[in-house]
Design a protein around this motif. Structure first.
Motif, short mmCIF file in Angstrom:
data_model
loop_
_atom_site.label_atom_id
_atom_site.label_comp_id
_atom_site.label_asym_id
_atom_site.label_seq_id
_atom_site.Cartn_x
_atom_site.Cartn_y
_atom_site.Cartn_z
N LEU A 36 0.82 -1.21 0.00
CA LEU A 36 0.00 0.00 0.00
C LEU A 36 0.86 1.26 0.00
O LEU A 36 0.51 2.26 -0.65
CB LEU A 36 -0.93 -0.02 1.21
N ARG A 37 1.97 1.23 0.71
CA ARG A 37 2.87 2.39 0.72
C ARG A 37 3.47 2.63 -0.66
O ARG A 37 3.59 3.78 -1.11
CB ARG A 37 3.97 2.20 1.76
N ARG A 38 3.85 1.57 -1.33
CA ARG A 38 4.40 1.71 -2.68
C ARG A 38 3.34 2.27 -3.63
O ARG A 38 3.63 3.15 -4.47
CB ARG A 38 4.90 0.36 -3.18
N ASN A 57 -7.18 5.49 -10.03
CA ASN A 57 -6.86 4.41 -10.95
C ASN A 57 -5.43 3.92 -10.76
O ASN A 57 -5.16 2.71 -10.81
CB ASN A 57 -7.05 4.88 -12.40
N ILE A 58 -4.51 4.85 -10.55
CA ILE A 58 -3.12 4.47 -10.34
C ILE A 58 -2.98 3.68 -9.06
O ILE A 58 -2.30 2.64 -9.02
CB ILE A 58 -2.22 5.72 -10.33
N PHE A 59 -3.62 4.13 -7.98
CA PHE A 59 -3.49 3.41 -6.71
C PHE A 59 -4.04 1.99 -6.83
O PHE A 59 -3.40 1.03 -6.37
CB PHE A 59 -4.22 4.16 -5.59
N TRP A 60 -5.20 1.85 -7.45
CA TRP A 60 -5.79 0.53 -7.62
C TRP A 60 -4.88 -0.38 -8.44
O TRP A 60 -4.55 -1.50 -8.04
CB TRP A 60 -7.16 0.65 -8.30
N GLY A 61 -4.45 0.11 -9.59
CA GLY A 61 -3.63 -0.70 -10.48
C GLY A 61 -2.29 -1.07 -9.87
O GLY A 61 -1.82 -2.21 -10.01
N PRO A 163 -5.57 17.52 7.15
CA PRO A 163 -4.89 18.81 6.96
C PRO A 163 -3.40 18.67 6.62
O PRO A 163 -2.84 19.50 5.90
CB PRO A 163 -5.09 19.51 8.30
N ASP A 164 -2.78 17.59 7.15
CA ASP A 164 -1.34 17.42 6.94
C ASP A 164 -1.01 16.28 5.99
O ASP A 164 0.14 15.83 5.93
CB ASP A 164 -0.63 17.19 8.28
N GLY A 165 -1.99 15.79 5.24
CA GLY A 165 -1.70 14.71 4.30
C GLY A 165 -2.89 13.80 4.06
O GLY A 165 -4.02 14.26 3.92
N VAL A 166 -2.62 12.51 4.05
CA VAL A 166 -3.64 11.51 3.70
C VAL A 166 -3.57 10.36 4.70
O VAL A 166 -2.49 9.96 5.12
CB VAL A 166 -3.41 10.96 2.27
N ARG A 167 -4.72 9.82 5.07
CA ARG A 167 -4.78 8.61 5.88
C ARG A 167 -5.43 7.50 5.05
O ARG A 167 -6.45 7.73 4.39
CB ARG A 167 -5.59 8.82 7.16
N LEU A 168 -4.83 6.33 5.10
CA LEU A 168 -5.33 5.19 4.34
C LEU A 168 -5.86 4.14 5.29
O LEU A 168 -5.16 3.69 6.20
CB LEU A 168 -4.21 4.61 3.48
N HIS A 169 -7.11 3.74 5.08
CA HIS A 169 -7.73 2.65 5.83
C HIS A 169 -7.88 1.46 4.88
O HIS A 169 -8.21 1.63 3.70
CB HIS A 169 -9.11 3.06 6.35
N ALA A 170 -7.67 0.26 5.40
CA ALA A 170 -7.77 -0.92 4.54
C ALA A 170 -8.19 -2.13 5.35
O ALA A 170 -8.04 -2.19 6.58
CB ALA A 170 -6.44 -1.19 3.85
N GLU A 171 -8.72 -3.11 4.64
CA GLU A 171 -9.10 -4.39 5.26
C GLU A 171 -9.11 -5.46 4.17
O GLU A 171 -9.27 -5.16 2.99
CB GLU A 171 -10.48 -4.30 5.91
N LEU A 172 -8.87 -6.69 4.59
CA LEU A 172 -9.00 -7.84 3.69
C LEU A 172 -10.26 -8.57 4.10
O LEU A 172 -10.34 -9.08 5.22
CB LEU A 172 -7.77 -8.75 3.80
N SER A 173 -11.23 -8.61 3.20
CA SER A 173 -12.55 -9.10 3.58
C SER A 173 -13.13 -10.05 2.54
O SER A 173 -12.84 -9.93 1.35
CB SER A 173 -13.50 -7.92 3.81
N LEU A 174 -13.96 -10.97 3.04
CA LEU A 174 -14.57 -12.00 2.21
C LEU A 174 -16.05 -11.69 2.02
O LEU A 174 -16.84 -11.84 2.95
CB LEU A 174 -14.39 -13.37 2.87
N PRO A 175 -16.44 -11.24 0.82
CA PRO A 175 -17.84 -10.87 0.60
C PRO A 175 -18.74 -12.08 0.36
O PRO A 175 -18.29 -13.13 -0.09
CB PRO A 175 -17.77 -10.00 -0.65
N GLU A 176 -20.02 -11.88 0.66
CA GLU A 176 -20.98 -12.95 0.42
C GLU A 176 -22.28 -12.45 -0.17
O GLU A 176 -23.21 -13.23 -0.36
CB GLU A 176 -21.26 -13.71 1.71
#
Length: 222
Positions: A36-38, A57-61, A163-176
């Motif tokens: 994610l950092r990369r 799009n860039i972040f996803w790809g 205000p000082d940048g960006v925060r990234l939230h993430a999770e690995l999840s199994l949808p149903e």
């Protein structure tokens, strides 16, 4: 009932069971955070003069690519059945894909959806998940491609401008299951990753607005 993992030690152990900390590599959380950092570093090369959709799009790809670069050397496989980019486990028993998520993404007490509606190929994988969770329901008569007919986990993420940048939230999840407007909204299991702060990084318009009528809980579930 959705199983939600939020304690960092339990999160690490659950990710390890999924094979996301192969022998000779850092812990699983660190592996995924590095991916994610990369990806965020690549996103940060964008400027306000780029099309609004380009940073997302860039972040996803790049997240897809860097996941593959991290795990393919350890027996995982890059597959794209019906143009859905997957990271296929060495056992071929499950796969991982990537999607942006709603403002609830990364918070164990809340219920996220994918940020955007999904097409028939992605929703077909969600339907497969649901069928596999209900013994005796799965229909294997249809033509399948390599990587079909197995559970698919989603690495969900959301950017929040600060205000000082960006925060990234993430999770690995199994949808149903799906919700309204073609978004994925039902989850069998969710593994909540620690958030990452990118101080000094460029906040883009495509990020979630933290003031858009949503209360973020101060504490995580233990």
């Amino acid at each position: 009932m959705t199983v939600v993992w939020t304690d960092e030690h339990e999160v690490e152990e659950r990710l390890k069971k999924l094979g996301l900390s192969p022998e000779g590599t850092p812990p699983a959380i660190q592996n995924i955070h590095t991916v994610l950092r990369r990806a965020e570093a690549e996103r940060n090369f964008c400027t306000p003069l780029d099309p609004v959709s380009l940073p997302g799009n860039i972040f996803w790809g790049r997240t897809v690519r860097f996941l593959r670069e991290t795990y393919v050397p350890h027996g995982w496989m890059a597959q794209s059945p019906r143009n859905v980019p997957l990271l296929l486990a060495p056992s071929e028993e499950f796969a991982v894909t990537v999607s942006s998520g709603s403002r609830e993404t990364g918070f164990g007490a809340l219920k996220p959806t994918t940020r955007y509606s999904k097409g028939t190929a992605v929703m077909g994988r969600v339907q497969t998940n649901r069928q596999l969770l209900l013994p005796g329901v799965f229909d294997d008569d249809e033509d399948v491609e390599f990587g079909d007919g197995i559970p698919t986990w989603f690495l969900l993420y959301q950017h929040v401008n600060r205000p000082d940048g960006v925060r990234l939230h993430a999770e690995l999840s199994l949808p149903e299951g799906a919700g309204e407007h073609g978004k994925i909204a039902e989850w069998n299991e969710r593994i909540i990753l620690p958030e990452i702060d990118f101080d000094g990084f460029t906040p883009f318009e495509d990020a979630i607005d933290p003031n858009s009528g949503f209360d973020i809980p101060v504490e995580r579930l233990g």
